[in-house]
Design a protein around this motif. Structure first.
Motif, short mmCIF file in Angstrom:
data_model
loop_
_atom_site.label_atom_id
_atom_site.label_comp_id
_atom_site.label_asym_id
_atom_site.label_seq_id
_atom_site.Cartn_x
_atom_site.Cartn_y
_atom_site.Cartn_z
N ALA A 1 29.69 -42.94 -5.18
CA ALA A 1 30.59 -41.85 -5.55
C ALA A 1 31.37 -41.35 -4.34
O ALA A 1 32.59 -41.12 -4.42
N ILE A 2 30.69 -41.20 -3.20
CA ILE A 2 31.36 -40.75 -1.97
C ILE A 2 32.44 -41.74 -1.58
O ILE A 2 33.57 -41.36 -1.24
N GLY A 3 32.11 -43.04 -1.62
CA GLY A 3 33.09 -44.06 -1.27
C GLY A 3 34.29 -44.04 -2.19
O GLY A 3 35.43 -44.20 -1.74
N LYS A 4 34.06 -43.83 -3.47
CA LYS A 4 35.16 -43.80 -4.44
C LYS A 4 36.07 -42.59 -4.19
O LYS A 4 37.30 -42.73 -4.15
N TYR A 5 35.48 -41.42 -4.02
CA TYR A 5 36.29 -40.22 -3.78
C TYR A 5 37.03 -40.33 -2.45
O TYR A 5 38.17 -39.88 -2.34
N TYR A 6 36.40 -40.91 -1.45
CA TYR A 6 37.05 -41.10 -0.15
C TYR A 6 38.31 -41.96 -0.30
O TYR A 6 39.37 -41.64 0.24
N HIS A 7 38.19 -43.03 -1.08
CA HIS A 7 39.36 -43.90 -1.28
C HIS A 7 40.46 -43.17 -2.04
O HIS A 7 41.65 -43.27 -1.68
N LEU A 8 40.10 -42.41 -3.07
CA LEU A 8 41.10 -41.69 -3.86
C LEU A 8 41.77 -40.60 -3.03
O LEU A 8 42.98 -40.35 -3.17
N ILE A 9 41.00 -39.95 -2.16
CA ILE A 9 41.57 -38.92 -1.28
C ILE A 9 42.60 -39.54 -0.34
O ILE A 9 43.65 -38.94 -0.07
N VAL B 1 26.00 -35.88 -6.54
CA VAL B 1 26.63 -35.47 -5.29
C VAL B 1 26.46 -33.97 -5.10
O VAL B 1 26.09 -33.50 -4.01
N GLU B 2 26.71 -33.20 -6.15
CA GLU B 2 26.59 -31.75 -6.07
C GLU B 2 25.14 -31.34 -5.82
O GLU B 2 24.87 -30.42 -5.04
N THR B 3 24.20 -32.03 -6.48
CA THR B 3 22.79 -31.73 -6.27
C THR B 3 22.38 -32.07 -4.85
O THR B 3 21.65 -31.31 -4.19
N TRP B 4 22.85 -33.22 -4.36
CA TRP B 4 22.51 -33.67 -3.01
C TRP B 4 22.97 -32.69 -1.95
O TRP B 4 22.24 -32.38 -1.02
N VAL B 5 24.17 -32.16 -2.09
CA VAL B 5 24.71 -31.22 -1.10
C VAL B 5 23.85 -29.96 -1.03
O VAL B 5 23.68 -29.38 0.05
N MET C 1 36.06 -32.46 -4.81
CA MET C 1 35.87 -33.37 -5.93
C MET C 1 36.63 -32.88 -7.16
O MET C 1 37.26 -33.68 -7.86
N ARG C 2 36.60 -31.57 -7.42
CA ARG C 2 37.36 -31.03 -8.57
C ARG C 2 38.85 -31.26 -8.37
O ARG C 2 39.59 -31.51 -9.34
N SER C 3 39.32 -31.16 -7.13
CA SER C 3 40.75 -31.38 -6.86
C SER C 3 41.15 -32.81 -7.18
O SER C 3 42.18 -33.06 -7.82
N VAL C 4 40.33 -33.77 -6.74
CA VAL C 4 40.60 -35.18 -7.03
C VAL C 4 40.55 -35.42 -8.54
O VAL C 4 41.40 -36.13 -9.09
N GLU C 5 39.57 -34.85 -9.19
CA GLU C 5 39.41 -35.04 -10.64
C GLU C 5 40.59 -34.44 -11.41
O GLU C 5 41.03 -34.99 -12.42
N THR C 6 41.10 -33.32 -10.93
CA THR C 6 42.28 -32.71 -11.57
C THR C 6 43.49 -33.63 -11.44
O THR C 6 44.23 -33.83 -12.41
N VAL C 7 43.68 -34.20 -10.25
CA VAL C 7 44.79 -35.15 -10.07
C VAL C 7 44.63 -36.33 -11.01
O VAL C 7 45.60 -36.79 -11.64
N GLU D 1 41.09 -29.93 10.46
CA GLU D 1 39.94 -30.79 10.66
C GLU D 1 38.83 -30.51 9.66
O GLU D 1 37.88 -31.27 9.55
N ALA D 2 38.95 -29.40 8.95
CA ALA D 2 37.98 -29.10 7.91
C ALA D 2 38.38 -29.74 6.59
O ALA D 2 37.77 -29.50 5.56
N GLY D 3 39.41 -30.58 6.63
CA GLY D 3 39.93 -31.19 5.42
C GLY D 3 39.06 -32.32 4.90
O GLY D 3 38.20 -32.86 5.60
N ALA D 4 39.30 -32.67 3.64
CA ALA D 4 38.46 -33.65 2.95
C ALA D 4 38.53 -35.03 3.58
O ALA D 4 37.52 -35.73 3.68
N LEU D 5 39.73 -35.43 4.02
CA LEU D 5 39.87 -36.78 4.56
C LEU D 5 39.02 -36.96 5.82
O LEU D 5 38.29 -37.94 5.97
N TYR D 6 39.12 -35.99 6.74
CA TYR D 6 38.32 -36.04 7.96
C TYR D 6 36.83 -35.97 7.63
O TYR D 6 36.01 -36.71 8.20
N ALA D 7 36.47 -35.11 6.69
CA ALA D 7 35.05 -34.94 6.33
C ALA D 7 34.48 -36.19 5.69
O ALA D 7 33.39 -36.64 6.05
N PHE D 8 35.20 -36.77 4.74
CA PHE D 8 34.70 -37.96 4.06
C PHE D 8 34.67 -39.16 5.01
O PHE D 8 33.79 -40.02 4.89
#
Length: 596
Positions: free
Chosen positions: A271-279, A197-201, A361-367, A303-310
């Motif tokens: 991975a995007i789908g998984k993080y979107y669900h966790l967010i 994901v990080e490489t893709w971005v 992603m780091r925020s979700v992983e920390t949680v 609107e720059a938040g993760a939920l809207y973006a994902f």
């Protein structure tokens, strides 16, 4: 000192009942889909066979619409079923853990490192390890974060308290913890997918010049006007057909590059789908600790938040997924070059959100890592949150090994007031020395990583730690056992030279040499090392090391685990006492086993 299994047993029963109800609902939906299909077939037959066809057109249309609605509902029900099944699995896992069954839990053996300052000696990773009891993370990256927290504990007391507060906050929400874990368990992702994901971005945009977008939109508008003019009858359909083919040819020229983008998305979509669900799960919960509030602020700022973006990225992913329908792809690309607009949407998404996705992603992983710690706290309600405190290295009352079952626990009090203070602990074999060393070491790792500890009182100063308890030889590298011990002690000195404070835990130094050499070497090493900013515990069978307390009363203290000889055999109480041990048991044990 562990939670009763009743909470998990009750959850398993409730979720099983819910599973039965949802399965029944799905059966009804399945029957409805079959009925719609049959009605559609009947409608087609009647349209062909009947003179009055209009009612059967309505019948066929209604059956198709009903089938689509029921299919969408069926997809939601299947997702619900998977969620319930994962919740049942979670509760079975925790019930088994409380019952002492850890075989289904990840050991974290890939993080084992014999060269680490303490993790190998203290069983931080591996079978029956601290990590196995703690880890409940749902992604590989989160698992690495938790492992790192155990290998590199915090040294800042404020940071420790901040993490403790976050763990307390989450531990008060056991059902929410399970909801988060359930969401993460529904989609399996590999380490490569997470890292990609990080490489893709960071990959270059499809359109290296945004002027092409204006040209593309202009051409699309002109062609759509031509199509409209032809529909209204002002021109023939020949020109729109030529333009339709022209746009298909344009897309075909770009087809290889577009497919490359599509393949890259396929690698990150899980991975995007998984993080979107966790967010989404994080978004639904309210937290009170500052650390978790800050994480939510990072994730959900406007609107720059993760939920809207994902969510918007998910729509783009769905668009690319629709390219698998060949007929739709041809029609939409011929009408308005849809594939080119899809990659443009992706470029715009990267420009707007790409710089933030790593933070999200780091925020979700920390949680996720905090949830593992909170789950450990929830499973051990009698454990306490230790108190970082200046003026004492360690003050523990009724400290026990946190991984021992309640029936096997023996608690001890222990205090290390300052640096340059070492306790020489003597005692017979199997009297409790090694368990006591690990009790102190593991509880210190828990304390400095923000976890609960197994003690009635636990006050400490965050320091570096270094242990030497399980030195092994390495014949392939030409390293003898004794040489390996020397290298370990050398590593200890190097750590001490570069540290402001080190808690050392040593078990039987220099075992690889003869008794006199062992005693003299151990004594000289301790006299040398006490000059560094160290403190700690040294377990030994060399009772003569107890003489150090007479020569250096401010630096060395004696403690022991004593045994009693009675007619029925040897009695162990595993309680730490002052002084040097008087009784040994090797000969008695050899006699009991018939070896002498």
């Amino acid at each position: 000192i562990m939670r009763d299994t009743g909470f998990y047993v009750s959850n398993i029963e409730n979720y099983n009942n819910e599973l039965i109800a949802v399965k029944y609902k799905r059966n009804i939906v399945t029957i409805g889909k079959v009925v719609c299909f049959i009605l559609f077939i009947c409608a087609v037959y009647l349209i062909i066979d009947s003179d009055s066809r209009v009612p059967y057109y309505w019948m066929g249309g209604a059956s198709v619409i009903g089938f689509i609605i029921l299919s969408v509902l069926d997809t939601k029900i299947v997702d619900k079923l998977n969620g319930i099944k994962s919740l049942i699995k979670i509760n079975i896992t925790e019930k088994d853990y409380i019952d002492g069954e850890l075989s289904d839990l990840d050991t974290g053996s890939e993080f084992s490192d014999p060269g680490h300052p303490y993790s190998h000696d203290l069983d931080i990773f591996g079978e029956d390890s601290l990590f196995q009891s703690l880890n409940r993370t749902v992604t590989l990256q989160d698992k690495k974060i938790l492992a790192e927290w155990l290998k590199e504990p915090l040294k800042d007391s404020n940071e420790i308290i901040s993490r403790q507060n976050a763990v307390k906050d989450i531990a008060s929400k056991p059902l929410w913890m399970q909801e988060f874990r359930s969401g993460g368990m529904r989609t399996e992702i590999t380490e490569n997918e997470t890292g990609y994901v990080e490489t893709w971005v960071s990959k270059p945009l499809f359109y290296n010049n945004r002027k092409y977008i204006g040209l593309l939109l202009s051409v699309n508008v002109i062609i759509l006007l031509v199509f409209g003019t032809a529909v209204l009858g002002f021109i023939s359909y020949a020109l729109p057909v030529y333009l339709f083919v022209f746009q298909l040819l344009v897309v075909m020229v770009m087809f290889k590059r577009i497919n490359t983008v599509n393949d890259e998305l396929d690698r990150v979509s899980a991975a995007i789908g998984k993080y979107y669900h966790l967010i989404k799960v994080i978004d639904r919960e309210e937290f009170h600790s500052e650390k978790l509030k800050n994480i939510k602020e990072n994730l959900f700022y406007g609107e720059a938040g993760a939920l809207y973006a994902f969510r918007s990225l998910n729509r783009i992913l769905n668009g690319f997924d629709q390219r698998k329908n060949f007929l739709i792809t041809i029609i939409l690309n011929g009408v308005y070059t849809r594939d080119l607009h899809l990659v443009n949407s992706l470029d715009k998404w990267k420009l707007k959100y790409g710089s933030q996705i790593n933070l999200w992603m780091r925020s979700v992983e920390t949680v996720d890592a905090l949830i593992s710690m909170a789950n450990f706290s929830f499973n051990h309600p009698e454990y306490l949150y230790p108190n970082p405190k200046e003026g004492v290295i360690l003050s523990a009352v009724s400290a026990s090994h946190p991984l021992l079952r309640s029936e096997n626990k023996v608690s001890n009090d222990f205090e290390l007031k300052s640096l340059h203070e070492i306790f020489i602990v003597t005692g017979a074999n199997m009297a409790g020395k090694s368990t006591f060393l690990r009790t102190i070491g593991v509880n210190m790792v828990l304390a400095m990583s923000g976890n609960v500890v197994c003690a009635d009182i636990f006050e400490f100063t965050p320091v570096d730690m270094f242990t030497s308890m399980r030195t092994t030889d390495n014949l392939s590298k030409g390293t003898s056992y004794f040489h390996a011990e020397l290298l370990r002690l050398k590593a200890l000195r190097e750590v001490a030279e570069g540290s402001e404070g080190v808690l050392i835990i040593l078990d039987e130094m220099l075992k690889g040499t003869n008794s006199n050499d062992k005693l003299n070497g151990s004594r000289r090493f301790l006299e040398k090392i006490i000059g560094y900013p160290v403190c700690g515990i040294v377990a030994t069978h060399d009772l003569a090391l107890g003489q150090l307390s007479r020569e250096y009363p401010d630096n060395f203290h004696n403690a022991c685990f004593e045994i009693d000889h009675v007619e029925s055999g040897i009695v162990y109480d595993y309680k730490l006492k002052e002084g040097v041990s008087r009784n040994m048991n090797a000969s008695i044990l050899l006699e009991e086993l018939g070896l002498i």
